[in-house]
Design a protein around this motif. Structure first.
Motif, short mmCIF file in Angstrom:
data_model
loop_
_atom_site.label_atom_id
_atom_site.label_comp_id
_atom_site.label_asym_id
_atom_site.label_seq_id
_atom_site.Cartn_x
_atom_site.Cartn_y
_atom_site.Cartn_z
N ARG A 33 0.84 -1.21 0.00
CA ARG A 33 0.00 0.00 0.00
C ARG A 33 0.87 1.25 0.00
O ARG A 33 0.61 2.20 -0.74
CB ARG A 33 -0.92 -0.02 1.22
CG ARG A 33 -1.86 1.17 1.29
CD ARG A 33 -2.78 1.08 2.50
NE ARG A 33 -3.69 2.21 2.54
CZ ARG A 33 -4.82 2.29 1.90
NH1 ARG A 33 -5.19 1.27 1.12
NH2 ARG A 33 -5.60 3.35 1.98
N ALA A 36 1.52 3.88 -3.40
CA ALA A 36 0.81 5.15 -3.26
C ALA A 36 1.08 6.08 -4.45
O ALA A 36 0.13 6.67 -5.00
CB ALA A 36 1.19 5.82 -1.94
N ARG A 69 -0.95 4.90 -7.34
CA ARG A 69 -2.37 5.25 -7.21
C ARG A 69 -2.60 6.71 -7.59
O ARG A 69 -3.60 7.03 -8.26
CB ARG A 69 -2.84 4.98 -5.78
CG ARG A 69 -2.94 3.51 -5.42
CD ARG A 69 -3.83 3.31 -4.19
NE ARG A 69 -3.34 4.05 -3.05
CZ ARG A 69 -2.41 3.59 -2.21
NH1 ARG A 69 -1.88 2.39 -2.40
NH2 ARG A 69 -2.00 4.31 -1.18
#
Length: 444
Positions: free
Chosen positions: A178, A182, A185
């Motif tokens: 995650r 980032a 994303r």
């Protein structure tokens, strides 16, 4: 499966593999450490037997050792094996140690001492076989019950630790994936916004110099290039619309007059037809140059090593035929550049045409090529200082050129060719009058 899930899975698998391997190594090391005292005691007992040989006695038709401990005794359980495979044990012995071919080899002297494991009467034992007197082998065994119990507990602990480690690795893998993704994303969100809104001014905040930050920087650079390209395209369309409006309006008016029902004098009709032909020629030239300008906006299609002096010589020869009213004076030195021949030839031709257009009848135009640079100098009125910064802009025409033929794209094409080839083009007022324009291209 999402990329984040795959990344987390890979991270968890890597950590799990490391935990499993570490557990196996720990188990092997601990097992060897626990077995070491047993092996040492067996070797000590073997040394005692070497110093104080075992004695046997005959009872009926069988031979027995004088005495010996049980299977669980500290000195170890002892059995003597003859070269014929017969076993000699203590009279009270209730178990028989396994006899293998290797045991017989020790008894016959063909092999040396060795350690081995065996299961005797349901008990896991560690066994040392050594040569005895000629024609005999001595087997000394000790149970591994306590060692096996300890290893069983250690195995259980290691399995639990491995499972907990894998679970923690999976959670950490998700967290790491995650955090690591980032920037991706943000990049994906920016791309989706650009796709949905068409807003090329969108940018991504970048921090650091890692691979993902460089990717975001490259994305921002790409958006900037697209934004500039779109702006230039819109400007080109707007300028083209503006430039085409006047000749189209004039052309339509002249055609309507020619198509009118009223009779026109022959000289008036001839003048209108001449105007129509000139306007069509002007529009054709403008459209051709617009297409050329758009084509030259791309990088050179097939760059190659070119002789700039030979290209200039051919261009001068053509310009001399097309512009007989001026004199071209070439001073061409061998010079090799790297680029697209058609584009560079067009740029040279535009420079010669621009110089001829501004030169008075019979004037000299100096053309020089040296070290990858082409210089064209005319002896016309020269460019006003106020116009110099704009002469390479699209559709720019100085006040003094408003009444002259041309689209205002010739020098813009020259600049675009120079930039596409990593070069430069400059214009300046020449000493003694006139204009000097220099086109520099990268060498091979």
């Amino acid at each position: 499966m999402s990329f984040r899930a795959r990344l987390a899975l890979v991270a968890a698998a890597a950590v799990a593999l490391a935990v499993v391997l570490a557990s196996v190594v720990v188990y092997v090391v601990v097992r060897d450490q626990l077995r070491a005292p047993v092996d040492d005691s067996l070797k000590d007992r073997a040394a005692d037997i070497s110093r104080f040989p075992l004695r046997a006695f005959q009872a009926g038709d069988r031979a027995f050792l004088e005495r010996g401990p049980g299977l669980g005794g500290a000195p170890g359980y002892i059995q003597v094996v003859t070269s014929d495979g017969d076993a000699i044990r203590a009279p009270d012995a209730t178990v028989e140690l396994p006899i293998t071919q290797r045991t017989l080899d020790v008894a016959t002297g063909r092999s040396g001492s060795f350690f081995g494991d065996a299961h005797v009467s349901g008990t896991h034992v560690r066994m040392l076989t050594i040569p005895g007197n000629s024609g005999f082998a001595v087997q000394i065994a000790r149970p591994l019950t306590e060692v096996d119990d300890s290893l069983g507990q250690i195995r259980l602990f290691l399995i639990l630790i491995a499972l907990i480690g894998v679970a923690i690795a999976a959670l950490l893998g998700l967290a790491v994936a995650r955090a690591a993704l980032a920037p991706v994303r943000r990049l994906t969100a920016a791309t989706e916004r650009v796709t949905a809104t068409g807003d090329l001014s969108e940018r991504i905040d970048t921090h650091g110099d890692d691979e993902l930050s460089r990717l975001a920087t490259s994305f921002n650079t790409m958006l900037g290039a697209l934004e500039e390209s779109t702006r230039a395209q819109r400007q080109l369309v707007a300028d083209a619309s503006h430039e085409l409006r006047t000749p189209l309006t004039s052309l339509r008016t002249n055609i309507e007059v020619l198509a009118g029902k009223g009779e026109l004098p022959d000289d008036e009709r001839e003048r209108l037809l001449h105007d129509v032909v000139e306007q069509l020629s002007e529009m054709t030239s403008l459209i051709t140059e617009l297409i050329e300008l758009a084509r030259l906006g791309r990088p050179p299609a097939e760059p190659e090593d070119l002789r700039l002096d030979l290209l200039a010589a051919e261009a001068v020869e053509r310009a001399s035929r097309d512009r007989p009213g001026v004199v071209f004076t070439p001073d061409l030195h061998e010079s090799v550049v790297h680029g697209e021949a058609a584009a560079i030839d067009r740029a040279v031709a535009n420079l010669l045409d621009n110089a001829a257009k501004w030169s008075p009848p019979g004037a000299e135009i100096e053309v020089r090529v040296q070290d990858g640079e082409l210089t064209v100098r005319d002896h016309g009125p020269g460019i006003d200082e106020a116009d110099l910064p704009f002469v390479f802009d699209r559709f720019y025409r100085a006040t003094s050129a408003r009444g002259m033929p041309g689209s205002g794209l010739g020098l813009a094409i020259v600049r675009q060719v120079a930039e596409a080839h990593g070069g430069t083009v400059t214009a300046e007022r020449a000493d003694g009058g006139g204009t000097r324009i220099s086109l520099r291209l990268n060498g091979s």
